[in-house]
Scaffold this active site. Sequence first.
Site, PDB file in Angstrom:
ATOM      1  N   TRP A  87       2.140   7.985   3.220  1.00 41.32           N
ATOM      2  CA  TRP A  87       1.238   6.838   3.293  1.00 41.32           C
ATOM      3  C   TRP A  87       1.776   5.807   4.273  1.00 41.32           C
ATOM      4  O   TRP A  87       1.005   5.198   5.014  1.00 41.32           O
ATOM      5  CB  TRP A  87       1.011   6.223   1.918  1.00 41.32           C
ATOM      6  CG  TRP A  87       0.406   7.193   0.953  1.00 41.32           C
ATOM      7  CD1 TRP A  87       0.974   7.672  -0.195  1.00 41.32           C
ATOM      8  CD2 TRP A  87      -0.873   7.848   1.064  1.00 41.32           C
ATOM      9  NE1 TRP A  87       0.120   8.560  -0.792  1.00 41.32           N
ATOM     10  CE2 TRP A  87      -1.007   8.686  -0.051  1.00 41.32           C
ATOM     11  CE3 TRP A  87      -1.904   7.796   2.009  1.00 41.32           C
ATOM     12  CZ2 TRP A  87      -2.137   9.471  -0.259  1.00 41.32           C
ATOM     13  CZ3 TRP A  87      -3.028   8.574   1.793  1.00 41.32           C
ATOM     14  CH2 TRP A  87      -3.136   9.399   0.678  1.00 41.32           C
TER      15      TRP A  87
ATOM     16  N   ASP B 158       1.945  -2.140   0.709  1.00 41.85           N
ATOM     17  CA  ASP B 158       1.064  -1.158   0.080  1.00 41.85           C
ATOM     18  C   ASP B 158       1.672  -0.832  -1.283  1.00 41.85           C
ATOM     19  O   ASP B 158       2.654  -0.109  -1.379  1.00 41.85           O
ATOM     20  CB  ASP B 158       0.959   0.102   0.952  1.00 41.85           C
ATOM     21  CG  ASP B 158       0.135   1.210   0.284  1.00 41.85           C
ATOM     22  OD1 ASP B 158      -0.290   1.033  -0.877  1.00 41.85           O
ATOM     23  OD2 ASP B 158      -0.071   2.254   0.933  1.00 41.85           O
TER      24      ASP B 158
ATOM     25  N   LYS C 267      -4.351   4.514  -9.331  1.00 41.34           N
ATOM     26  CA  LYS C 267      -3.069   4.865  -9.946  1.00 41.34           C
ATOM     27  C   LYS C 267      -2.797   3.975 -11.167  1.00 41.34           C
ATOM     28  O   LYS C 267      -2.743   4.466 -12.279  1.00 41.34           O
ATOM     29  CB  LYS C 267      -1.939   4.780  -8.927  1.00 41.34           C
ATOM     30  CG  LYS C 267      -1.856   6.021  -8.024  1.00 41.34           C
ATOM     31  CD  LYS C 267      -2.509   5.838  -6.692  1.00 41.34           C
ATOM     32  CE  LYS C 267      -2.476   7.116  -5.868  1.00 41.34           C
ATOM     33  NZ  LYS C 267      -2.605   6.841  -4.440  1.00 41.34           N
TER      34      LYS C 267
HETATM   35  C1  PLP Z   1      -2.843   6.957  -3.110  1.00 37.65           C
HETATM   36  C2  PLP Z   1      -2.217   6.112  -2.078  1.00 37.65           C
HETATM   37  C3  PLP Z   1      -2.884   5.729  -0.908  1.00 37.65           C
HETATM   38  C4  PLP Z   1      -4.268   6.222  -0.569  1.00 37.65           C
HETATM   39  O1  PLP Z   1      -5.208   5.687  -1.394  1.00 37.65           O
HETATM   40  P1  PLP Z   1      -6.779   5.992  -1.154  1.00 37.65           P
HETATM   41  O2  PLP Z   1      -7.407   5.138  -2.202  1.00 37.65           O
HETATM   42  O3  PLP Z   1      -6.980   7.454  -1.359  1.00 37.65           O
HETATM   43  O4  PLP Z   1      -7.141   5.574   0.212  1.00 37.65           O
HETATM   44  C5  PLP Z   1      -2.234   4.905  -0.027  1.00 37.65           C
HETATM   45  N1  PLP Z   1      -0.981   4.463  -0.269  1.00 37.65           N
HETATM   46  C6  PLP Z   1      -0.308   4.826  -1.373  1.00 37.65           C
HETATM   47  C7  PLP Z   1       1.082   4.316  -1.596  1.00 37.65           C
HETATM   48  C8  PLP Z   1      -0.892   5.660  -2.312  1.00 37.65           C
HETATM   49  O5  PLP Z   1      -0.224   6.027  -3.414  1.00 37.65           O
END
Ligand code: PLP
Length: 378
Positions: free
Chosen positions: A118, A190, A214
């Site tokens: 990511w 993020d 999550k």
């Molecule tokens: C799951 C995740 C993403 C992507 O999320 P989407 O909602 O599928 O765009 C980005 N960064 C991290 C750290 C993630 O765990």
Amino acid sequence: MTTAQAGSAATAALNTEQRAFNFSAGPGVIPEEVIRIVQQDLWSLFGSGIGALEHSHRGKEFDRVLEEAEADCRRVGNIPDNYRVLFLQGGATTQCYQVPMAFLPEGGTADYFETGKWASDSINQAGLYGKAHIAGSSKATNFDRIPDDADIRYSDNPTYVHFTSNNTIMGTEWHRMPPTPPGDAWFVCDASSDIYSRPIDVTKYGFLYAGGQKNLGPAGTVLVIVRDDVLERQVRKLPWMLDYKLQAAKESRYNTPPTFGIYLMGQVFKWIERQGGLKAIEKYNKEKAQVLYDAIDATPFYTPHARLHDRSLMNITFKTPSDELDKKFSAEAEAEGMFNMGGHRSIGGMRASMYNAFPIAGAQALAQFLKDFAQKNG
Ligand SMILES: *Cc1c(COP(=O)(O)O)cnc(C)c1O
């Protein structure tokens, strides 16, 4: 059987069916208590006779949903008044480009930590608008760690410093803040896979984002927490939907917002408060993770992926001695009611994700399984 009877039979089954232990990395587990409340509210919200999915986004019921979601989000995260809370769309992946699009001037530089897939995606997308300087990387060791302070080099004048607080695929997590950035650069984080899994000092960040699926509930909806002065630093004209300042002025509802996502996140914030807030959540998450790490460390049969002090409390990554045994592990775990532990294709092996709502009974069941599987196959 009439349609109505079939419907109530289905509802009864829905409410009594045994739930599995779901170790999915995302979408992940939603608290059972919340699912029950949602089932009710889908039928009728606040006694209105109209369900949570069906209310106008400008009506008084949704006003209340939005107000409470924001207020609860603020209380849970202890978010100061000089930060805006936004509920946007497009998942965390949209933030990969929306952040540099809004803040990175042409010819400007932002610093990034390359700590997993990511993080690498964010670096890629920043390149569309400016330069992404890699301030630290663990690529050489297949992202098994968070860079040490001694190995971190910021550029001279970054606009912001971006990091991924928990690397969902690799199973590593920042257990400290990165070093203070130079000049007036601010942190962008993020936090998709560890938001509200532990207390957070929001004042250390300029901009935080998290996809919902999550720890917050629904996929698609993104939580953004942004400091007022950062909002003022947008560097280019942006399409309405991607303009953070406009979205803030319109309370996240420039258009029809993801009403269900906001409603569901709101319910999850309330649930976190009922658990005792982020301190209590962190304690529970530590207990759960310890149960699994202890089981993995108890035998050389398993090889953990993450370096010891960078281990994630959310995503626990490890391998058995072979790909064949990994497959066998998954299949046998499923037969015992434990699902979704296949590792991401980029690192293979196994990954057990245990977000806030995941029960400790699942960790204990898996720990026993780990022990038995190693004994039988070691
Ligand atoms: C799951 C995740 C993403 C992507 O999320 P989407 O909602 O599928 O765009 C980005 N960064 C991290 C750290 C993630 O765990």
